[in-house]
Enzyme design. Sequence first.
Site, PDB file in Angstrom:
ATOM      1  CD  GLU A  25      -2.992   1.249   2.544  1.00  0.00           C
ATOM      2  OE1 GLU A  25      -2.670   0.639   3.519  1.00  0.00           O
ATOM      3  OE2 GLU A  25      -3.630   1.950   2.381  1.00  0.00           O
ATOM      4  CB  CYS A 222      -6.933   3.418   4.177  1.00  0.00           C
ATOM      5  SG  CYS A 222      -7.182   2.630   5.700  1.00  0.00           S
ATOM      6  CD  GLU A 340      -8.918  -2.527   8.011  1.00  0.00           C
ATOM      7  OE1 GLU A 340      -9.134  -1.310   8.138  1.00  0.00           O
ATOM      8  OE2 GLU A 340      -8.058  -3.121   8.478  1.00  0.00           O
TER       9      GLU A 340
END
Length: 598
Positions: A25, A222, A340
Amino acid sequence: MDRLHISAANAGKPISLRLFGIFYEDLNHAGEGGLYAEMVQNRAFNHPEPLNSWEMITAPGSEGTMGPYYNSEPTAVNHWGLCLRILSMDGGRVGVANGGYWGMAVAAGKAYRLTLDAWCSVDFAGALTATLESATGEVYARAEVPALTTQKQRLTITLTASGTDPQARLVLAAETTGTLWFDFVSLFPVDTWKGRPNGMRADLAEMMAALRPSFMRFPGGCFVEGDQLSEAFRWKENLGDLAQRKGHWNRWGYHSSAGIGFHEYLQLCEDLGAEPLFVVNAGMSHTDTVPEAEIDQWVQDAVDAIEYANGPATSPWGARRAGAGHPAPFNLRFIEIGNENGGPLYHRNYPRFYQAIKVRFPEIRIISNVPIPDQPVEIIDEHFFATAAEMAEKSAHFDRYDRQGPKIYVGEYAACHGDCGIGNLRSALGEAAFMTGLERNGDVVEMASFAPLFVNVRDRHWEVDAIGFDTARCYGTPSYYVQQLFSQHRIATLLPMSLDGERDNLFFTTGRNLAGDIIIKAVNMGDTPREMVITLDGVQVAFTGLAIELSGDPDAANTLNNPRAVVPTERPLSGLSPTFSSTFPAHSLTIMRIGVEA
Ligand code: AHR
């Protein structure tokens, strides 16, 4: 003395061979100013502040200005550029400089490729010079850019450095008056990993490769979601010409050039020998969601991504892949829907992605973030971040899982809470203990990836990571070595074992690798060494082997200046019999590989 019995007579119970992969990420400047080898920061001027990272260079006595230039053509993807006005030339050069990401690392003898989209005013009659130089003006490389014209042109030159400097900068300057415009300025080392254009920093990619990952999860995290949907990773915006990539704000606090797009990711997987595992946005960011009427477009993006990766070169998106230089399919097999995410909206959106993908590509294996009532769920992604002791306790977490239920993907995990520092031996051992549990449950846990992978030490958002680096150097944390050792010594089948003695602080897996060698992984989280009599039942006596140990002060950590404070050591095992003694030091991971006579 404790006793460990291993029943080695049979082949054992098979477990997943793709258990250990990596999670990438762009967090901690993992990509921008990290793995991605681009050296110019804000190369397409599409940062929210168009001139961010650019500064004026004006020799005393000369005069000039630097300002943003706006291209109002509606078809432009990136509207902003840089306009340099050279007003008077009484003292010397006037130009602009870019210091990259905390400096640009140049090395003596190495070549760097500069690419510019630039043009000039009619009255500019001079030459534009590109230099690589130190902060104080020492010049390491100089080359004249081919003549600018009043029409925008793409210009490319190579600069070869005569000196080494981890904090150099690029200067574009002229010595005659006039106006210059820049739309795109890019600088790459010629020696990217495997020589790929638009490629990766070789030292960091080598460290990834040394983990021998079976798969690579991308692009987050994220980062997939963004704090707002406008920050979400949209793969179709990250294809083709680098100057035409839109880029977006990265919710980890910096701008993304989108240089590592979907194609570069798939290429990197191929170069690493890792299976791609692509995470698509499920129609949800951290603060907003895709209206129901628009969700089909996001679903279509997911389906098209698979066509891009796997479709024949005659299909619309397969043709784009072939046009980008890769006619053969990339063999994408895993798609994760969201990161998530959960709750009613996820439950509503997930089946739409699932059905649409399965209709076109039934062979794709789909990963969900949570169980979804009354819906087919093949693999569930669970994340674990805790203290070292808690991670060790969680080694039993999957023991109770239904063997007939969905497979598990542990998509992110690390011992990063409590006294783990910036990733010390304690945290690595907590992870190692947890990983023995992953292996023991490797019939249900199919895949796992530590997180995060990278940290640029100049922008540490996440304390415990696997690989630390600055512009020119890198090191593995103790967690990195645990990942590497588990990956290098994969267990293919589990062998039953039992322990007579105190179990506290000890964690094991025992099995065979694909070659049939016996593998013993032992983690001692305690403060005292543990002597152990190990018995291998059911195998021939004469054998030799290897022991690898990672041990030391639990607070010890590696850094750029001291990269080898905690590294594995190897010793041969010889003269062994089916019963032998070994000591597992305090705070240690020991891996034994024992060859067995046929
Ligand atoms: O691994 C770092 C972050 O932790 C990821 O972006 C997110 O998925 C998780 O919460």
